[in-house]
Design an enzyme around this catalytic site. Structure first.
Site, PDB file in Angstrom:
ATOM      1  N   LYS A 133      46.474  55.819  54.158  1.00  0.00           N
ATOM      2  CA  LYS A 133      45.863  54.547  54.547  1.00  0.00           C
ATOM      3  C   LYS A 133      45.259  54.601  55.952  1.00  0.00           C
ATOM      4  CE  LYS A 133      48.545  51.513  51.527  1.00  0.00           C
ATOM      5  NZ  LYS A 133      49.419  50.332  51.426  1.00  0.00           N
ATOM      6  N   LYS A 155      43.064  56.209  41.042  1.00  0.00           N
ATOM      7  CA  LYS A 155      43.848  55.046  40.647  1.00  0.00           C
ATOM      8  C   LYS A 155      42.975  53.789  40.606  1.00  0.00           C
ATOM      9  CE  LYS A 155      48.140  52.631  41.879  1.00  0.00           C
ATOM     10  NZ  LYS A 155      49.233  52.524  42.868  1.00  0.00           N
ATOM     11  N   LYS A 165      41.878  47.448  43.535  1.00  0.00           N
ATOM     12  CA  LYS A 165      41.182  46.199  43.852  1.00  0.00           C
ATOM     13  C   LYS A 165      40.157  46.394  44.964  1.00  0.00           C
ATOM     14  CE  LYS A 165      45.294  44.632  44.779  1.00  0.00           C
ATOM     15  NZ  LYS A 165      46.440  43.756  45.065  1.00  0.00           N
TER      16      LYS A 165
END
Length: 347
Positions: free
Chosen positions: A117, A209, A212
């Site tokens: 991240k 994956k 969103k």
């Protein structure tokens, strides 16, 4: 008199970051619904976790309500179990600070999610993102949860929660023993990883994956998509030139085919073997038609109910308020005992 625990308690949370999709539903929410039958469950909208990266305040409120609506619309019963948002129970943040002082920097340095991240610009990442796993440990242990439904990408964080619990129990063993707890104060939570589609991949890339945050809406099926939109996205989902195999071994090296078969299996509450018995050697066009019909049957009623709930935010806020009060009733005595064990003076 030794204090022991026999009841199983499940804790899990979902971040309110918008655009809930099929991956969230199959990877988490359906599992939450199933676990209600056998466990006492706390399902948390983890808004404290969400702000490890900047969130627009109005969007955060909206997204918190949307996740709550998805929980209820999918079949989680807020009268039998607890649905609440994390920031309403201050014990999460208080226990996280204690765990910041128990966890070791070396443990956090091994967390792969922070590396992913934060990317190359780690110096610019928030401190909250770095200590995120300690807050996750606090979420779980604040309720003495015994089981946590997690995807593969969160398993490392649960292992850290177990390490923190074990170190706390060891560091304060004498005080814990004096308090009468047998085998340590914090239980070591166990992972629950079940189902044929614990990891749902993008409709456009079977190696990535479903997310969103992906720029293209065609990569995912949103829980609020209507039947026509679902059908369109599945028709355009990436596949390969070969027909479906008749055995699961034939899915090896075919990530897009494997992903669609896994999605069908999860929605039909069966396994890949059963799906391939029905569709082996069939063309993808035939299979996609059946998958679109199945997906719409399962998801459209959920989306409809979510929209109804979102039209009345007062109803959602009442669920969250009631859930927070019930969460406090469990968390407050555990936090108070934790403070006593550590040596804090309480009024």
């Amino acid at each position: 008199m030794q204090k022991t625990r026999t009841k199983t308690r499940v804790f899990s949370g979902v971040q309110p970051t918008g655009n809930l999709h099929l991956g969230n539903y199959l990877g988490a929410v359906t599992r939450f619904v199933a676990l209600q039958a056998e466990h006492d469950c706390l399902y948390c909208v983890v808004d404290l976790h969400a702000i490890t990266v900047f969130q627009d305040p109005d969007e955060l409120k909206y997204n918190t309500r949307e996740v709550t609506a998805a929980f209820i619309a999918s079949g989680i019963d807020p009268t039998r179990h607890i649905i609440f948002n994390q920031s309403q129970v201050s014990g999460h943040a208080e226990l996280a600070w204690i765990f910041n002082c128990v966890a070791r920097v070396g443990w956090l340095n091994r967390m792969t999610q922070f590396k992913e991240k934060a990317g190359k610009d780690r110096e610019n990442a928030s401190a909250g993102l770095y200590v995120y796993p300690n807050l996750m440990a606090a979420d779980i242990l604040l309720y003495h949860a015994t089981h946590v439904p997690v995807g593969e990408d969160q398993k490392q964080h649960l292992e850290l929660a177990r390490d923190i619990a074990q170190k706390f129990n060891n560091d304060f063993a004498r005080t814990i023993a004096r308090a009468g707890y047998d085998g340590g104060f914090f239980p070591l939570p166990e992972p629950l990883i079940t189902g044929p589609a614990t990891r749902v991949m993008s409709l456009r890339d079977g190696l990535k994956k479903m997310s969103k945050s992906d720029e293209s809406d065609m990569t995912r099926i949103n829980l609020t998509d209507d039947a026509d939109t679902i059908a369109k996205k599945i028709r355009k989902a990436k596949t390969d030139p070969e027909p479906l195999p008749s055995e699961t071994k034939g899915l090896e090296g075919r990530p897009e085919a494997d992903n669609l078969v896994g999605i069908y299996a999860a929605l039909a509450e069966t396994d890949r073997e059963a799906v391939l018995r029905d569709f082996g050697n069939a063309s993808f066009s035939k299979f996609k038609e059946s998958l679109a019909e199945l997906a719409a049957t399962r998801l459209v009623p959920i989306g409809t109910e979510m929209k109804r709930l979102m039209a009345d935010p007062v109803e959602i806020d009442c669920v969250l308020d009631d859930g927070a009060k019930r969460a406090h009733a469990i968390a407050d005595p555990i936090l108070a005992m934790t403070k006593d064990i550590v040596g804090f003076i309480r009024s």
